[in-house]
Design a protein around this motif. Sequence first.
Motif, PDB file in Angstrom:
ATOM      1  N   SER A  80      57.203  54.772   2.930  1.00 24.50           N
ATOM      2  CA  SER A  80      58.618  54.749   3.318  1.00 24.50           C
ATOM      3  C   SER A  80      58.751  54.392   4.786  1.00 24.50           C
ATOM      4  N   THR A  81      59.880  53.789   5.118  1.00 24.64           N
ATOM      5  CA  THR A  81      60.127  53.431   6.509  1.00 24.64           C
ATOM      6  C   THR A  81      61.629  53.269   6.749  1.00 24.64           C
ATOM      7  N   THR A 102      67.063  55.054   6.374  1.00 25.16           N
ATOM      8  CA  THR A 102      65.906  55.796   6.884  1.00 25.16           C
ATOM      9  C   THR A 102      65.148  56.449   5.734  1.00 25.16           C
ATOM     10  N   GLY A 103      63.829  56.294   5.738  1.00 21.26           N
ATOM     11  CA  GLY A 103      63.011  56.889   4.682  1.00 21.26           C
ATOM     12  C   GLY A 103      63.133  56.143   3.376  1.00 21.26           C
TER      13      GLY A 103
END
Lengths: 137, 59
Positions: A80-81, A102-103
């Motif tokens: 995840s990023t 996010t994530g």
Amino acid sequence: MATSTYLSTPVVTVNSIDLTDQCTGATVNINYDQLSATSFGDASYKYVAGLGSHSIQLDFYASFAASETWATLSTLVGTSTTITVQPVAGSESATNPKMTLTGSFLAALPVVNALGALGTISVTFNGGVYTTDVTPA
Amino acid sequence: MSFFIASEKLGKIGELYTPKAGINVGALLAGGFITERAEVSTTEEEKPAKTKSKKAHKE
């Protein structure tokens, strides 16, 4: 009067890496589960938002040079990023919101190679927390 | 450990990089976008006090 904008200069970052110069398309999907809140006495269905189910689809040219698309995306598969998409470079504002996921999870990295054409990589980041920043940094 | 920028795609090369929340630092390291270095201490290490070795008693 039509107010649609042809986006030719958006800014796209993946995991903080600016991939704008390799990107040809960005689709930000802001979705929420639609939960029925209808009860006796209602004449029509009514709904409330459930869990967010957001995603961002990005289309890139497949560059295998250092610090380009392959170097950025290949190490993110299965993790995840954070992804950001902004209509125009510059400060965030109400007319230039920075959309951030996010994530967000990258499940697959399909690389398309075709004879006589530039290679492409189209990826979809799923899930994560969606925010919109309109406050100048 | 500190991270330093190694690619112009991320910022100015050589500058200290502080990852924001949600950034995948492992992927940045694996992709060569940042480097990891141990912080170098600027304070001089205190030297141990010199101790005179006692001569062994002759029996």
